[in-house]
Design an enzyme around this catalytic site. Structure first.
Site, PDB file in Angstrom:
ATOM      1  N   GLN A 289       0.843  -1.209   0.000  1.00 28.42           N
ATOM      2  CA  GLN A 289       0.000   0.000   0.000  1.00 28.42           C
ATOM      3  C   GLN A 289       0.875   1.254   0.000  1.00 28.42           C
ATOM      4  OE1 GLN A 289      -3.565  -0.301   2.833  1.00 28.42           O
ATOM      5  NE2 GLN A 289      -2.245  -1.936   3.546  1.00 28.42           N
ATOM      6  N   LEU A 290       1.945   1.192   0.789  1.00 33.73           N
ATOM      7  CA  LEU A 290       2.826   2.360   0.923  1.00 33.73           C
ATOM      8  C   LEU A 290       3.406   2.801  -0.422  1.00 33.73           C
ATOM      9  CD1 LEU A 290       4.355   4.312   2.826  1.00 33.73           C
ATOM     10  CD2 LEU A 290       6.140   2.575   3.013  1.00 33.73           C
TER      11      LEU A 290
ATOM     12  N   HIS B 154       2.118   5.276  -3.187  1.00 34.07           N
ATOM     13  CA  HIS B 154       2.348   6.728  -3.181  1.00 34.07           C
ATOM     14  C   HIS B 154       3.534   7.014  -4.083  1.00 34.07           C
ATOM     15  CE1 HIS B 154      -0.781   7.657  -0.399  1.00 34.07           C
ATOM     16  NE2 HIS B 154      -0.424   6.600   0.311  1.00 34.07           N
TER      17      HIS B 154
ATOM     18  N   GLN C 131      13.965  -3.966   1.161  1.00 35.35           N
ATOM     19  CA  GLN C 131      14.722  -5.214   1.324  1.00 35.35           C
ATOM     20  C   GLN C 131      14.278  -6.212   0.243  1.00 35.35           C
ATOM     21  OE1 GLN C 131      13.608  -7.740   4.688  1.00 35.35           O
ATOM     22  NE2 GLN C 131      15.739  -7.660   5.323  1.00 35.35           N
TER      23      GLN C 131
ATOM     24  N   GLN D 263      13.661  -9.689  -1.647  1.00 34.65           N
ATOM     25  CA  GLN D 263      13.411 -11.117  -1.364  1.00 34.65           C
ATOM     26  C   GLN D 263      14.194 -11.999  -2.341  1.00 34.65           C
ATOM     27  OE1 GLN D 263       9.101 -11.475  -1.463  1.00 34.65           O
ATOM     28  NE2 GLN D 263       9.000 -11.427   0.768  1.00 34.65           N
TER      29      GLN D 263
ATOM     30  N   ARG E 124      10.475 -17.527  -2.877  1.00 29.73           N
ATOM     31  CA  ARG E 124       9.666 -16.480  -2.229  1.00 29.73           C
ATOM     32  C   ARG E 124       8.219 -16.454  -2.737  1.00 29.73           C
ATOM     33  NH1 ARG E 124      11.245 -10.756  -5.178  1.00 29.73           N
ATOM     34  NH2 ARG E 124      11.616 -11.631  -7.226  1.00 29.73           N
TER      35      ARG E 124
ATOM     36  N   ARG F  22       5.370  18.037   0.954  1.00 30.88           N
ATOM     37  CA  ARG F  22       4.063  18.103   0.283  1.00 30.88           C
ATOM     38  C   ARG F  22       3.447  16.708   0.192  1.00 30.88           C
ATOM     39  NH1 ARG F  22       2.737  20.912  -5.581  1.00 30.88           N
ATOM     40  NH2 ARG F  22       0.496  20.931  -5.294  1.00 30.88           N
TER      41      ARG F  22
ATOM     42  N   ARG G 261      -3.819   8.300   4.874  1.00 30.66           N
ATOM     43  CA  ARG G 261      -3.498   7.108   5.665  1.00 30.66           C
ATOM     44  C   ARG G 261      -3.711   7.271   7.158  1.00 30.66           C
ATOM     45  NH1 ARG G 261      -3.705   3.347   1.677  1.00 30.66           N
ATOM     46  NH2 ARG G 261      -2.341   3.922  -0.046  1.00 30.66           N
TER      47      ARG G 261
HETATM   48  C1  FAD Z   1      -8.679   4.056   1.798  1.00 28.46           C
HETATM   49  C2  FAD Z   1      -7.908   3.689   0.543  1.00 28.46           C
HETATM   50  C3  FAD Z   1      -8.295   2.592  -0.192  1.00 28.46           C
HETATM   51  C4  FAD Z   1      -7.600   2.262  -1.354  1.00 28.46           C
HETATM   52  N1  FAD Z   1      -7.988   1.158  -2.066  1.00 28.46           N
HETATM   53  C5  FAD Z   1      -7.343   0.828  -3.193  1.00 28.46           C
HETATM   54  C6  FAD Z   1      -7.758  -0.277  -3.969  1.00 28.46           C
HETATM   55  O1  FAD Z   1      -8.677  -0.993  -3.618  1.00 28.46           O
HETATM   56  N2  FAD Z   1      -7.062  -0.574  -5.101  1.00 28.46           N
HETATM   57  C7  FAD Z   1      -6.029   0.220  -5.539  1.00 28.46           C
HETATM   58  O2  FAD Z   1      -5.465  -0.062  -6.602  1.00 28.46           O
HETATM   59  N3  FAD Z   1      -5.612   1.272  -4.807  1.00 28.46           N
HETATM   60  C8  FAD Z   1      -6.250   1.600  -3.664  1.00 28.46           C
HETATM   61  N4  FAD Z   1      -5.816   2.662  -2.937  1.00 28.46           N
HETATM   62  C9  FAD Z   1      -4.626   3.403  -3.390  1.00 28.46           C
HETATM   63  C10 FAD Z   1      -5.019   4.713  -4.058  1.00 28.46           C
HETATM   64  O3  FAD Z   1      -5.751   4.496  -5.225  1.00 28.46           O
HETATM   65  C11 FAD Z   1      -3.761   5.517  -4.417  1.00 28.46           C
HETATM   66  O4  FAD Z   1      -2.976   4.798  -5.331  1.00 28.46           O
HETATM   67  C12 FAD Z   1      -2.894   5.820  -3.213  1.00 28.46           C
HETATM   68  O5  FAD Z   1      -3.675   6.302  -2.165  1.00 28.46           O
HETATM   69  C13 FAD Z   1      -1.824   6.837  -3.594  1.00 28.46           C
HETATM   70  O6  FAD Z   1      -2.331   8.130  -3.463  1.00 28.46           O
HETATM   71  P1  FAD Z   1      -2.548   9.162  -4.633  1.00 28.46           P
HETATM   72  O7  FAD Z   1      -2.906   8.493  -5.911  1.00 28.46           O
HETATM   73  O8  FAD Z   1      -3.428  10.238  -4.122  1.00 28.46           O
HETATM   74  O9  FAD Z   1      -1.218   9.844  -4.846  1.00 28.46           O
HETATM   75  P2  FAD Z   1       0.349   9.710  -4.824  1.00 28.46           P
HETATM   76  O10 FAD Z   1       0.815   8.606  -5.669  1.00 28.46           O
HETATM   77  O11 FAD Z   1       0.775   9.759  -3.391  1.00 28.46           O
HETATM   78  O12 FAD Z   1       0.671  11.081  -5.547  1.00 28.46           O
HETATM   79  C14 FAD Z   1       0.329  12.358  -4.942  1.00 28.46           C
HETATM   80  C15 FAD Z   1      -0.516  13.192  -5.875  1.00 28.46           C
HETATM   81  O13 FAD Z   1       0.227  13.441  -7.063  1.00 28.46           O
HETATM   82  C16 FAD Z   1      -0.654  13.473  -8.179  1.00 28.46           C
HETATM   83  N5  FAD Z   1      -0.280  12.370  -9.090  1.00 28.46           N
HETATM   84  C17 FAD Z   1       0.604  11.368  -8.866  1.00 28.46           C
HETATM   85  N6  FAD Z   1       0.710  10.592  -9.949  1.00 28.46           N
HETATM   86  C18 FAD Z   1      -0.136  11.089 -10.866  1.00 28.46           C
HETATM   87  C19 FAD Z   1      -0.492  10.712 -12.173  1.00 28.46           C
HETATM   88  N7  FAD Z   1       0.023   9.665 -12.786  1.00 28.46           N
HETATM   89  N8  FAD Z   1      -1.391  11.460 -12.831  1.00 28.46           N
HETATM   90  C20 FAD Z   1      -1.946  12.552 -12.269  1.00 28.46           C
HETATM   91  N9  FAD Z   1      -1.678  12.967 -11.008  1.00 28.46           N
HETATM   92  C21 FAD Z   1      -0.779  12.250 -10.325  1.00 28.46           C
HETATM   93  C22 FAD Z   1      -2.073  13.287  -7.637  1.00 28.46           C
HETATM   94  O14 FAD Z   1      -2.620  14.559  -7.376  1.00 28.46           O
HETATM   95  C23 FAD Z   1      -1.835  12.551  -6.331  1.00 28.46           C
HETATM   96  O15 FAD Z   1      -2.885  12.726  -5.396  1.00 28.46           O
HETATM   97  C24 FAD Z   1      -6.487   3.033  -1.784  1.00 28.46           C
HETATM   98  C25 FAD Z   1      -6.113   4.146  -1.012  1.00 28.46           C
HETATM   99  C26 FAD Z   1      -6.796   4.482   0.138  1.00 28.46           C
HETATM  100  C27 FAD Z   1      -6.349   5.679   0.951  1.00 28.46           C
END
Ligand code: FAD
Length: 241
Positions: free
Chosen positions: A77-78, A81, A89, A91, A142, A160, A169
């Site tokens: 999940q991390l 972002h 690390q 595997q 793995r 930011r 999160r």
């Molecule tokens: C409660 C929850 C449930 C979730 N469930 C799922 C799930 O079921 N399946 C799944 O696949 N993911 C899931 N996610 C992940 C989610 O879809 C995002 O991938 C994740 O939260 C990363 O955040 P972000 O996309 O806002 O931005 P980050 O990747 O952290 O980027 C920060 C910001 O930069 C901009 N940005 C980054 N890349 C782009 C781009 N390519 N185009 C345009 N703007 C961009 C956007 O404004 C974005 O908000 C979940 C997240 C949360 C919090």
């Protein structure tokens, strides 16, 4: 899990203040930097800038965290972002030598499930070791490992992205382990006197917007529809006004 703040941009408040002030001042950045000393004044400008949405000034400051012992379910999940850098690390190169695994409380609280969970983990570990000892490369063995196995990761985020990712999160409706990770990251900022004041900007999304946009609102802040005066019909569709 263990989270440490390994490194960060020196004098982070002064850097952000100088970036923000430079946008609205005839003075040169170096002049602003040299005169900047009043922490409260710097924070007040940073707060106003953040509240106005002028978030690019926050990108000049980065934090590097060392994270030990999170599950692969959490690290997956991390790394979603995208505006952060990760070194995890491997595997492929690091053979799993212990039975370290993260067991959610919902499972460990139920004795029969905890026993079954532990037994399965033990079986998987034994099979993994058998394969590696028979010459199967760790990069292939793995494939049998579960999401529960632990991993270490070094992560660098600018301020930011830290605010953005934390807003998602830290939400009480976020998955418990990643929420705990972001809480530990905020605590790591709080522990360091140079970054402690910046931790005030690391908040749940509802603390920033003043409303909740989750389907299952926890009640800390009122639901978005209520705050924005959006009316919906019994099918959940927005009523035309
Ligand atoms: C409660 C929850 C449930 C979730 N469930 C799922 C799930 O079921 N399946 C799944 O696949 N993911 C899931 N996610 C992940 C989610 O879809 C995002 O991938 C994740 O939260 C990363 O955040 P972000 O996309 O806002 O931005 P980050 O990747 O952290 O980027 C920060 C910001 O930069 C901009 N940005 C980054 N890349 C782009 C781009 N390519 N185009 C345009 N703007 C961009 C956007 O404004 C974005 O908000 C979940 C997240 C949360 C919090």
């Amino acid at each position: 899990m263990n989270v440490s703040l390994l490194s960060f941009t020196p004098e982070p408040l002064r850097v952000i203040f100088t970036a923000a002030r430079s946008c609205y001042s005839p003075s040169a950045p170096l002049e602003i930097w040299e005169k900047a000393s009043d922490e409260e004044k710097m924070l007040a400008l940073i707060k106003r800038t953040v509240e106005s949405g002028h978030h690019s000034v926050l990108e000049h400051v980065s934090f590097t965290f060392g994270v030990k012992g999170i599950s692969r379910a959490c690290s997956h999940q991390l790394v979603r972002h995208r505006l952060a850098s990760y070194s995890q690390q491997s595997q492929r190169y690091v053979r799993k030598t212990d039975s370290a695994a993260v067991v959610p409380g919902s499972i460990s609280d139920v004795r029969k499930f905890k026993e079954k969970f532990d037994a399965l983990l033990g079986e998987i570990e034994a099979f993994y070791n058998e394969m590696v000892e028979a010459g199967i490369p760790a990069e292939d063995a793995r494939y049998i490992l579960p999401n529960a196995v632990t991993t270490n990761i070094v992560m660098t985020m600018n301020m930011r992205e830290l605010i953005h990712a934390s807003s998602l999160r830290l939400c009480l409706r976020a998955q418990w382990e990643i929420r705990r990770l972001f809480l530990e990251m905020r605590k790591a900022l709080e522990r360091n006197e140079d970054t402690a004041r910046l931790s005030d900007f690391v908040l749940m999304k509802c603390e920033i917007t003043g409303f909740c946009d989750e389907a299952d609102c926890c009640g800390i802040r009122p639901p978005k529809d209520e705050v924005l005066g959006i009316q919906k019909n019994e099918k959940g569709k927005v009523r035309a006004r």
